[in-house]
Motif scaffolding. Structure first.
Motif, PDB file in Angstrom:
ATOM      1  N   GLU A   1       3.587  -0.274   5.423  1.00 58.24           N
ATOM      2  CA  GLU A   1       5.314  -0.830   5.385  1.00 58.24           C
ATOM      3  C   GLU A   1       6.170  -0.266   4.285  1.00 58.24           C
ATOM      4  OE1 GLU A   1       6.257  -5.210   2.727  1.00 58.24           O
ATOM      5  OE2 GLU A   1       4.282  -4.103   3.377  1.00 58.24           O
TER       6      GLU A   1
ATOM      7  N   GLU B   1       6.167   3.227   4.070  1.00 58.90           N
ATOM      8  CA  GLU B   1       6.777   4.813   4.729  1.00 58.90           C
ATOM      9  C   GLU B   1       7.701   4.401   5.692  1.00 58.90           C
ATOM     10  OE1 GLU B   1       7.229   7.383   2.852  1.00 58.90           O
ATOM     11  OE2 GLU B   1       6.331   6.585   1.143  1.00 58.90           O
ATOM     12  N   LYS B   2       7.245   3.390   6.712  1.00 59.22           N
ATOM     13  CA  LYS B   2       7.719   3.178   8.219  1.00 59.22           C
ATOM     14  C   LYS B   2       6.707   4.462   8.854  1.00 59.22           C
ATOM     15  CE  LYS B   2      10.019   0.409   6.371  1.00 59.22           C
ATOM     16  NZ  LYS B   2       9.938  -1.953   6.707  1.00 59.22           N
ATOM     17  N   TYR B   3       5.349   4.531   8.599  1.00 57.05           N
ATOM     18  CA  TYR B   3       5.521   5.604   9.223  1.00 57.05           C
ATOM     19  C   TYR B   3       4.319   4.193  10.923  1.00 57.05           C
ATOM     20  CZ  TYR B   3       4.298   8.440   5.392  1.00 57.05           C
ATOM     21  OH  TYR B   3       4.742   9.375   4.093  1.00 57.05           O
TER      22      TYR B   3
ATOM     23  N   LEU C   1       2.747   0.653  12.391  1.00 55.35           N
ATOM     24  CA  LEU C   1       3.845   0.351  12.396  1.00 55.35           C
ATOM     25  C   LEU C   1       4.155  -0.822  13.334  1.00 55.35           C
ATOM     26  CD1 LEU C   1       6.018   0.110  10.889  1.00 55.35           C
ATOM     27  CD2 LEU C   1       7.140   1.362  12.091  1.00 55.35           C
TER      28      LEU C   1
ATOM     29  N   GLN D   1       6.695  -2.790  14.372  1.00 59.70           N
ATOM     30  CA  GLN D   1       7.921  -2.220  15.414  1.00 59.70           C
ATOM     31  C   GLN D   1       7.720  -1.239  16.088  1.00 59.70           C
ATOM     32  OE1 GLN D   1      10.851  -2.728  12.861  1.00 59.70           O
ATOM     33  NE2 GLN D   1      11.192   0.243  12.834  1.00 59.70           N
TER      34      GLN D   1
ATOM     35  N   THR E   1       7.909   1.905  17.688  1.00 59.20           N
ATOM     36  CA  THR E   1       7.969   3.663  17.020  1.00 59.20           C
ATOM     37  C   THR E   1       8.888   4.598  18.349  1.00 59.20           C
ATOM     38  OG1 THR E   1       6.358   4.620  18.251  1.00 59.20           O
ATOM     39  CG2 THR E   1       6.606   3.631  15.646  1.00 59.20           C
TER      40      THR E   1
ATOM     41  N   TYR F   1       3.775  10.170  12.651  1.00 59.93           N
ATOM     42  CA  TYR F   1       5.179   9.542  12.277  1.00 59.93           C
ATOM     43  C   TYR F   1       6.170  10.183  13.882  1.00 59.93           C
ATOM     44  CZ  TYR F   1       4.733  14.675  11.084  1.00 59.93           C
ATOM     45  OH  TYR F   1       4.576  16.296  10.130  1.00 59.93           O
TER      46      TYR F   1
END
Length: 1007
Positions: A55, A57-59, A76, A78, A80, A105
């Motif tokens: 949440e 670091e948005k990995y 995540l 959403q 990517t 990532y």
């Protein structure tokens, strides 16, 4: 422009690696934190941690793996975009990690080139704009130059015609040039704008396609591996990482055959690829097949794989869709096993979640008689013999719902109507959502087992009854063997009091050795009987271990010297002098081992040693080793050497007398003391018996033993003391009466307890000598009756005269009201001592005027207790001749205890009684009255032993023993020989009476 481009490129180059290093640090930190959660098995908290990291670091995703399986996976929410890259860190040791942390990532290095192109385009537009402005400015200067010149023409000094011409030409040229320039700029701008719009649209479409592919790629439950036509992996999906244990960056660029294909299949894999590239055909392509793959750890596992080839500009690529089918195959195997088990010999049925039977196996029909169709839809309770017991069956289902399992015993009803005891187990089956779906029950018929259990129970009860009978027999045997001993050993004390010739000394010695052997056997049997019944208890009192050890060795020293054996005793310095425990049992143990060693050693030595293996403040671990150079024991006999009634016949010939209980008693004593006994032996070289015991320590003050003062050698007994003797054996009646008359005392005699009660009720006796085992009424009941009388007679002194020598009997005698007891075989002195203790006080002064013969004090009440505790070798050698019809030693002792004149009368009385009993034995054998046969054989055997008919006595004892052991046919065969032997023995005894008896010994004893 060039400087701007260079500066931006430098900025891009210097910042491109910063996110990668940051992500690696996050992975390392997560690995360190995860180790603690995994050690505590706190997977829930570990999942919360990974969710927070995703949440913040948005990995794209964060996975924690252990042993090839995923423990935690966070992703995540959403979608990517862009190509995913991974960073990993080992959990625990780098060389031998227990797991891995993997972070996925967006690969910004790929997007940076695109962003750089966009930035270059924007800066190019700006540069073009600036250049355009500069160009316009220069052009304006050119355009306005004629105007400035025109302004200068207004000056009066200028010529008008020249100016006009110049102005008109420049204006037209300038206008034309400006229009042309504007048109070019408009065209360039339009072209540039169209190009930008086209590029943005192409980029957007490419991005959408890439996102769709990535979504499909990541959403697949199968592992996806893409390889080129050189077998080089170019794509490796996250599911593939989970299944094979490789990370994408580790495996991309490597050959597929070297990473996931087992070594034995690699050649076939490469050949198949070459065949397709050359022919365009592949037998395994575009279909699902089962193969074996290999994980990174090297462990092989089954997979289902589908390979699809595709043609690209660069050549062929091969897309493999792989699924791990380990669990699937395991489930299939379990289903096969379950199906096989269902068809097994164990009866089974399956019911639905409501308890209705839906399927049974053939064994069910075999046990119950009901077919599968007959019970389908029925509830199992309908099969039982008590279907109406609803509460019982509800309790079963309640336990099933609570625990999912129940087992127990039920009684089923066979189709034919009979009852079937069964052992049944019922298991609840649930699906993946923990919803109850079925019940599986299996059971087996207990009918045969129940029958066997009943047989075993009956056998056990029979064995317990037999064991109880054996114990009763041993107690009775104690009495019955000690009773005739009265006629053998009872007079030896009197004989010792007279001057004896050398021949008489030998006879006394022979009689004493025979008596001691018999007593030793009796004591062994009684001890073993009590041990076997679990009634033997250990005493605990301080004792001097050195004295006990040396005294026991001294007891055996004469026997060793007689055989010219060297008997050596050794005590280690670390053995304490004072210990706390049952010293008498330790003495018995040591004496038995020494007795065996001396007995079975013909020449050489016997060595006994005492050492302390271990010591503490509380106890010492003692080890006793008895080493001999005797005949040794064959290894085949050692396993049964410590069993009761066992002698190593191959090594120990029957010239060594004994009961065969010595070592069995040693084993029982050692077990009772929580010790160990062992033996090492070699035939012809000797044996080593070792005993290890833990004995508590004691101080010297605790071990002080107060020695009782010796009894007086003179006994004062009033001659008018009234004595009653209750004794059922006629021979013992005569012997005891003669002993008392020999001491100047008279005695009345009755034959059973009922007569004793009647006599005490009518005559004021001072002392009653009461036998314990008598017909009609025993001595215990007679004592109770006497104590319940209403007259003063109930206070008469009652002394038990018994062969019941098992420890604890004295307390039983006292409990019913007896005052004292004298153990058989008794001596004249023991009887006189007892009478002296209990004679009425009014008779003491009168008695002191008359002294009875000087005798040695042999037994008091405390002496009896010590005698019971004194161990005896169960295998003491015997030198008596049991094959002579007339035992001269017994007759000599009888003369000594009575007189030469009385002995012929006693023998005459015995012969008359014996002839009557022989007739009763013949009659009872003829009608197979085994109880009378056993009783009369016992009585005759006792009397015959007391009067010197040793061979007749042995035959009677044999008949008695056979009856007690229920060997009735053999007993009848032995009884058929009795008449002949009795006639011969009694005839020989009559001949001996006619020879007369010497009165010298008796006369000397009375002086």
């Amino acid at each position: 422009m060039a400087l701007i481009v260079l500066s931006f490129f430098h900025h891009h180059k210097t910042n491109v690696n910063l996110p990668s290093e940051h992500i690696q640090r996050i992975a390392n930190i997560t690995a360190e934190i995860s180790l603690e959660y995994i050690s505590n098995n706190d997977i829930g908290e570990l999942k919360n941690l990974t969710d927070k990291i995703i949440e913040q670091e948005k990995y794209a995703f964060l996975s924690i793996e252990k042993s090839g399986s995923v423990l935690v996976h966070s992703q995540l929410s959403q979608d990517t975009s862009g190509e995913l890259s991974t960073k990993s860190a080992p959990i625990g040791s780098v060389n031998a990690p227990s797991g891995w942390v993997v972070i996925g990532y967006d690969d910004n290095s790929a997007n940076t080139s695109e962003e750089f192109a966009e930035h270059m385009l924007i800066w190019g537009i700006i540069a073009v704009g600036v250049l355009s402005i500069a160009t316009i400015y220069i052009m304006m200067l050119g355009v306005t130059k004629p105007l400035r010149q025109l302004q200068n023409v207004n000056s009066p000094s200028r010529h008008t015609s020249r100016l006009k011409l110049f102005f008109q030409d420049d204006i037209e040229a300038t206008v034309q040039m400006v229009n042309a320039m504007r048109n070019k700029l408009d065209n360039s701008y339009n072209q540039l704008n169209d190009s930008l719009k086209h590029q943005k649209h192409s980029y957007s479409e490419a991005r959408q396609i890439e996102e769709k592919n990535a979504a499909i790629y990541n959403a697949s439950h199968d592992a996806i591996i893409v390889a080129n036509d050189n077998d080089i992996i170019i794509e490796f999906s996250p599911v593939a990482e989970q299944i094979f244990g490789w990370e994408r960056h580790e495996v991309v660029g490597k050959a597929m055959a070297d990473t996931i294909v087992p070594a034995r299949l690699r050649e076939a894999h490469i050949k198949g690829m070459r065949h397709f590239l050359s022919t365009g055909e592949g037998p395994v392509l575009n279909q699902r097949i089962e193969l074996t793959a290999i994980r990174r750890s090297g462990r092989e596992f089954p997979i289902e794989i589908s390979i699809s080839p595709a043609k690209t500009a660069q050549g062929h690529i091969f897309v493999s869709y792989i699924r791990d089918i380990t669990q699937q195959l395991k489930d299939q195997t379990e289903l096969k096993i379950a199906a096989h088990a269902f068809e097994s010999s164990e009866a089974m049925f399956i019911s639905d979640n409501h308890g209705h039977i839906i399927q049974t196996n053939p064994a069910f029909t075999h046990v119950t008689g009901f077919s599968d169709i007959e019970v389908q839809g029925e509830k199992p309770r309908s099969l039982t013999t008590n279907p109406q017991d609803a509460a019982f069956h509800k309790d079963i289902w309640r336990k099933l719902l609570a625990s999912g399992y129940w087992q127990g015993e039920l009684t089923f009803r066979h189709k034919e109507g009979r009852s079937i005891p069964v052992r049944i187990s019922i298991t609840a089956v649930k699906d993946e959502s923990e919803k109850l779906t079925h019940y599986v029950a299996h059971f087996f018929d207990l009918t045969e087992q129940k029958n066997t259990e009943q047989i075993i129970l009956e056998s056990q009860q029979s064995a317990e009854s037999a064991n109880k009978a054996k114990s009763q027999f041993l107690a009775a045997m104690s009495h019955e063997i000690r009773t005739p001993m009265n006629g053998v050993l009872g007079v030896l004390g009197l004989l010792k009091e007279t001057p004896l010739t050398d021949q008489q000394q030998k006879l006394v010695k022979t009689a004493r050795e025979s008596g001691e052997l018999l007593l030793a056997i009796i004591n062994d049997i009684l001890d073993f009987s009590k041990m076997e019944a679990g009634k033997l208890s250990l005493e605990k009192h301080p004792f001097d271990m050195y004295d006990l050890f040396n005294q026991t060795v001294d007891i055996m020293r004469p026997q060793a010297q007689k055989k010219n054996l060297r008997l050596t005793a050794k005590i280690s310095d670390n053995v304490p002098k004072f210990l706390n425990g049952d010293g008498d049992r330790i003495r018995q143990l040591l004496l038995n081992l020494l007795s065996n060693a001396v007995k079975y050693t013909k020449k050489g030595s016997v060595t006994v040693s005492l050492t302390s293996n271990h010591q503490s403040s509380r106890y010492h671990q003692l080890q006793i080793d008895v080493v001999d150079t005797g005949v040794g024991i064959d290894n085949s006999h050692i396993p049964i050497l410590f069993n009761e009634f066992t002698m190593a016949e191959d090594s120990y010939n029957r010239g060594h007398e004994g009961s065969g209980l010595g070592l069995a008693i040693c084993k029982q004593i050692v077990n009772l003391m929580d010790g160990e006994i062992s033996v090492v032996s070699e035939v012809g070289k000797g044996s080593v018996f070792s005993v290890v015991l833990d004995v508590d320590t004691a101080s010297q003050d605790d071990s002080i033993v107060h020695t009782p003062e010796p009894s007086a050698t003179h006994v004062d007994i009033a001659t008018d003391i009234r004595i009653l003797m209750a004794e059922d054996n006629p021979a013992n009646q005569v012997v005891l009466r003669t002993m008392l008359e020999f001491s100047g005392l008279s005695v009345d005699i009755v034959s059973n307890g009922q007569e004793a009660v009647e006599a005490v009720s009518s005559i004021p006796y001072d002392i009653v000598l009461m036998d314990i085992s008598m017909p009609e009424m025993d001595g215990m009941e007679a004592t109770r009756r006497i104590r319940s009388l209403d007259s003063d007679a109930r206070n008469v002194v009652i002394v038990a005269l018994t062969a019941h020598a098992i420890r604890g009997d004295k307390e039983n005698f006292m409990a019913v009201g007896m005052d004292d007891f004298v153990s058989k075989p008794f001596t004249r002195q023991s009887i006189l001592d007892c009478l002296s203790r209990w004679q009425p006080k009014g008779h003491i002064k009168e008695a002191r005027d008359t002294l009875v013969n000087d005798v040695h004090v042999t037994q008091t009440v405390s002496d009896i207790s010590r005698q019971e505790n004194q161990p005896h070798s169960s295998e003491t050698p015997s030198t008596s001749s049991s094959h002579d019809r007339v035992d001269e030693v017994t007759l000599t002792q009888l003369v000594t205890d009575t007189s030469a004149e009385v002995t012929p009368q006693l023998i005459s009385f015995y012969i008359s009684d014996a002839q009557l009993r022989v007739k009763k034995i013949e009659d009872s054998a003829a009608i197979q009255d085994y109880y009378t046969l056993e009783f009369e054989a016992h009585t005759l055997g006792s009397s015959a032993a007391s009067h010197g008919n040793s061979l007749l006595s042995n035959l009677c004892r044999n008949i008695e023993q056979l009856c007690l052991n229920q060997h009735y046919e053999t007993a009848l065969e032995a009884a058929s020989l009795l008449t002949t032997e009795a006639t011969a023995s009694l005839t020989e005894l009559e001949k001996r009476v006619q020879q007369g008896f010497s009165a010298d010994a008796n006369t000397k004893a009375k002086k």
